[in-house]
Design a protein around this motif. Structure first.
Motif, PDB file in Angstrom:
ATOM      1  N   ASP A  39      22.403  -6.501  -1.678  1.00  0.00           N
ATOM      2  CA  ASP A  39      22.697  -6.022  -3.024  1.00  0.00           C
ATOM      3  C   ASP A  39      22.360  -7.163  -3.985  1.00  0.00           C
ATOM      4  OD1 ASP A  39      24.814  -6.013  -5.384  1.00  0.00           O
ATOM      5  OD2 ASP A  39      24.540  -3.938  -4.712  1.00  0.00           O
ATOM      6  N   GLN A  40      21.643  -6.870  -5.062  1.00  0.00           N
ATOM      7  CA  GLN A  40      21.188  -7.910  -5.980  1.00  0.00           C
ATOM      8  C   GLN A  40      22.322  -8.588  -6.740  1.00  0.00           C
ATOM      9  OE1 GLN A  40      17.758  -6.906  -8.383  1.00  0.00           O
ATOM     10  NE2 GLN A  40      17.048  -5.476  -6.830  1.00  0.00           N
ATOM     11  N   VAL A  41      23.449  -7.935  -6.886  1.00  0.00           N
ATOM     12  CA  VAL A  41      24.569  -8.511  -7.623  1.00  0.00           C
ATOM     13  C   VAL A  41      25.528  -9.248  -6.697  1.00  0.00           C
ATOM     14  CG1 VAL A  41      26.547  -7.993  -9.103  1.00  0.00           C
ATOM     15  CG2 VAL A  41      24.385  -6.777  -9.437  1.00  0.00           C
ATOM     16  N   THR A  42      25.936  -8.586  -5.620  1.00  0.00           N
ATOM     17  CA  THR A  42      26.955  -9.166  -4.735  1.00  0.00           C
ATOM     18  C   THR A  42      26.381 -10.048  -3.630  1.00  0.00           C
ATOM     19  OG1 THR A  42      26.924  -7.314  -3.183  1.00  0.00           O
ATOM     20  CG2 THR A  42      28.422  -7.134  -5.101  1.00  0.00           C
ATOM     21  N   LEU A  43      25.082  -9.899  -3.364  1.00  0.00           N
ATOM     22  CA  LEU A  43      24.413 -10.590  -2.254  1.00  0.00           C
ATOM     23  C   LEU A  43      25.017 -10.235  -0.898  1.00  0.00           C
ATOM     24  CD1 LEU A  43      23.730 -14.115  -3.789  1.00  0.00           C
ATOM     25  CD2 LEU A  43      22.228 -12.104  -3.730  1.00  0.00           C
ATOM     26  N   ALA A  83       0.816  -1.215   0.000  1.00  0.00           N
ATOM     27  CA  ALA A  83       0.000   0.000   0.000  1.00  0.00           C
ATOM     28  C   ALA A  83       0.849   1.264   0.000  1.00  0.00           C
ATOM     29  CB  ALA A  83      -0.934   0.004   1.213  1.00  0.00           C
ATOM     30  N   ARG A  84       2.117   1.124   0.304  1.00  0.00           N
ATOM     31  CA  ARG A  84       3.033   2.270   0.380  1.00  0.00           C
ATOM     32  C   ARG A  84       4.080   2.247  -0.735  1.00  0.00           C
ATOM     33  NH1 ARG A  84       0.640   0.661   4.674  1.00  0.00           N
ATOM     34  NH2 ARG A  84      -0.023   2.123   6.280  1.00  0.00           N
ATOM     35  N   GLY A  85       3.784   1.494  -1.811  1.00  0.00           N
ATOM     36  CA  GLY A  85       4.618   1.530  -3.011  1.00  0.00           C
ATOM     37  C   GLY A  85       5.723   0.512  -3.122  1.00  0.00           C
ATOM     38  N   HIS A  86       5.801  -0.427  -2.195  1.00  0.00           N
ATOM     39  CA  HIS A  86       6.839  -1.461  -2.217  1.00  0.00           C
ATOM     40  C   HIS A  86       6.169  -2.802  -2.496  1.00  0.00           C
ATOM     41  CE1 HIS A  86      10.054   1.099  -0.404  1.00  0.00           C
ATOM     42  NE2 HIS A  86       8.984   1.768  -0.022  1.00  0.00           N
ATOM     43  N   TYR A  87       6.255  -3.270  -3.745  1.00  0.00           N
ATOM     44  CA  TYR A  87       5.530  -4.475  -4.139  1.00  0.00           C
ATOM     45  C   TYR A  87       6.259  -5.208  -5.260  1.00  0.00           C
ATOM     46  CZ  TYR A  87       4.206  -1.252  -7.804  1.00  0.00           C
ATOM     47  OH  TYR A  87       4.265  -0.344  -8.821  1.00  0.00           O
ATOM     48  N   PHE A  88       5.848  -6.459  -5.484  1.00  0.00           N
ATOM     49  CA  PHE A  88       6.313  -7.254  -6.619  1.00  0.00           C
ATOM     50  C   PHE A  88       5.183  -7.313  -7.636  1.00  0.00           C
ATOM     51  CE2 PHE A  88       9.113  -8.947  -3.359  1.00  0.00           C
ATOM     52  CZ  PHE A  88      10.310  -9.080  -4.045  1.00  0.00           C
ATOM     53  N   ASP A  89       5.529  -7.202  -8.916  1.00  0.00           N
ATOM     54  CA  ASP A  89       4.566  -7.453  -9.989  1.00  0.00           C
ATOM     55  C   ASP A  89       5.306  -8.144 -11.129  1.00  0.00           C
ATOM     56  OD1 ASP A  89       5.939  -5.463 -11.410  1.00  0.00           O
ATOM     57  OD2 ASP A  89       4.319  -4.000 -11.271  1.00  0.00           O
ATOM     58  N   HIS A  90       4.705  -8.199 -12.313  1.00  0.00           N
ATOM     59  CA  HIS A  90       5.332  -8.905 -13.434  1.00  0.00           C
ATOM     60  C   HIS A  90       6.673  -8.300 -13.855  1.00  0.00           C
ATOM     61  CE1 HIS A  90       3.101  -5.661 -15.400  1.00  0.00           C
ATOM     62  NE2 HIS A  90       3.952  -5.789 -16.393  1.00  0.00           N
ATOM     63  N   ASN A  91       6.949  -7.082 -13.429  1.00  0.00           N
ATOM     64  CA  ASN A  91       8.231  -6.434 -13.739  1.00  0.00           C
ATOM     65  C   ASN A  91       9.281  -6.684 -12.662  1.00  0.00           C
ATOM     66  OD1 ASN A  91       7.374  -5.160 -16.174  1.00  0.00           O
ATOM     67  ND2 ASN A  91       6.243  -3.690 -14.925  1.00  0.00           N
ATOM     68  N   GLY A  92       8.915  -7.369 -11.607  1.00  0.00           N
ATOM     69  CA  GLY A  92       9.839  -7.609 -10.500  1.00  0.00           C
ATOM     70  C   GLY A  92       9.539  -6.672  -9.344  1.00  0.00           C
ATOM     71  N   PRO A  93      10.524  -6.432  -8.478  1.00  0.00           N
ATOM     72  CA  PRO A  93      10.295  -5.568  -7.310  1.00  0.00           C
ATOM     73  C   PRO A  93      10.179  -4.099  -7.718  1.00  0.00           C
ATOM     74  CG  PRO A  93      12.578  -6.308  -7.365  1.00  0.00           C
ATOM     75  CD  PRO A  93      11.867  -7.021  -8.476  1.00  0.00           C
ATOM     76  N   SER A  94       9.259  -3.390  -7.081  1.00  0.00           N
ATOM     77  CA  SER A  94       9.074  -1.963  -7.374  1.00  0.00           C
ATOM     78  C   SER A  94      10.203  -1.124  -6.801  1.00  0.00           C
ATOM     79  CB  SER A  94       7.734  -1.474  -6.823  1.00  0.00           C
ATOM     80  OG  SER A  94       7.734  -1.562  -5.407  1.00  0.00           O
ATOM     81  N   THR A  95      10.899  -1.632  -5.784  1.00  0.00           N
ATOM     82  CA  THR A  95      12.026  -0.922  -5.185  1.00  0.00           C
ATOM     83  C   THR A  95      13.122  -1.939  -4.846  1.00  0.00           C
ATOM     84  OG1 THR A  95      11.366  -1.155  -2.860  1.00  0.00           O
ATOM     85  CG2 THR A  95      10.418   0.700  -4.073  1.00  0.00           C
ATOM     86  N   PRO A  96      14.365  -1.490  -4.785  1.00  0.00           N
ATOM     87  CA  PRO A  96      15.448  -2.417  -4.439  1.00  0.00           C
ATOM     88  C   PRO A  96      15.375  -2.911  -2.995  1.00  0.00           C
ATOM     89  CG  PRO A  96      16.292  -0.180  -4.593  1.00  0.00           C
ATOM     90  CD  PRO A  96      14.867  -0.142  -5.074  1.00  0.00           C
ATOM     91  N   ASP A  97      14.595  -2.243  -2.154  1.00  0.00           N
ATOM     92  CA  ASP A  97      14.477  -2.644  -0.743  1.00  0.00           C
ATOM     93  C   ASP A  97      13.782  -3.989  -0.565  1.00  0.00           C
ATOM     94  OD1 ASP A  97      15.560  -0.196   0.613  1.00  0.00           O
ATOM     95  OD2 ASP A  97      13.969   0.696  -0.593  1.00  0.00           O
TER      96      ASP A  97
END
Length: 162
Positions: free
Chosen positions: A129-133, A53-67
């Motif tokens: 981090d999505q690359v380094t984990l 509800a506050r803009g942090h979600y998953f959809d068909h494009n992936g995560p809406s934010t890196p958090d």
């Protein structure tokens, strides 16, 4: 799967958020009580709508934010009473800490009237981090959403997790 709107929580809390969630037949063990392994899923069912509800979600494009790229580091729960049958329960959750790269939620599973505490515990997560984990700092957007969840005696404390 479609989501059915549940009634708002019947009581106010001094800190955190209360989310009504549905408990389904398949959440139960053969004895008719919620299986212990389902509690983390039920907690996710409560926390996800808050952040969505506050803009942090998953959809068909992936995560809406890196958090949203984070991992559970620790999960601890104490069971007080079994949840029997399908229906609605309340999940009261809050943040004990929200550090540089990690956060620690506290939570309680409550009856729909808020009078019975079925279980309580905490869950620690680490933003990666999505690359380094490797652990990486939360964004300012996440800090804004997290701030209302902080328990009053807590703060946005720097906390490093290796």
């Amino acid at each position: 799967m479609t989501h059915t709107a549940l009634a708002p929580a019947p009581f106010e809390v001094d800190y955190g958020h209360v989310e009504p969630i549905a408990v389904y037949f398949d959440d139960h063990d053969p004895m008719g009580i919620v299986h212990n392994a389902r509690y983390p899923v039920l907690l996710e069912r409560a926390i996800t709508p808050y952040w969505t509800a506050r803009g942090h979600y998953f959809d068909h494009n992936g995560p809406s934010t890196p958090d949203l790229f984070h991992a559970v580091r620790e999960f601890s729960i104490t069971y007080h009473r079994p949840i029997r049958g399908a229906g609605e329960v309340l999940v009261h959750f809050w943040l004990d800490t929200f550090g540089e790269t990690s956060a620690r939620y506290g939570f309680r599973f409550l009856s729909s009237d808020g009078r019975t505490c079925y279980a309580e515990g905490h869950r620690a997560i680490v933003r990666l981090d999505q690359v380094t984990l490797r652990p990486t700092p939360w964004t300012e957007a996440a800090r804004e959403v997290a701030l209302p969840l902080l328990k009053p005696e807590r703060s946005l404390e720097p906390e490093e997790v290796a």
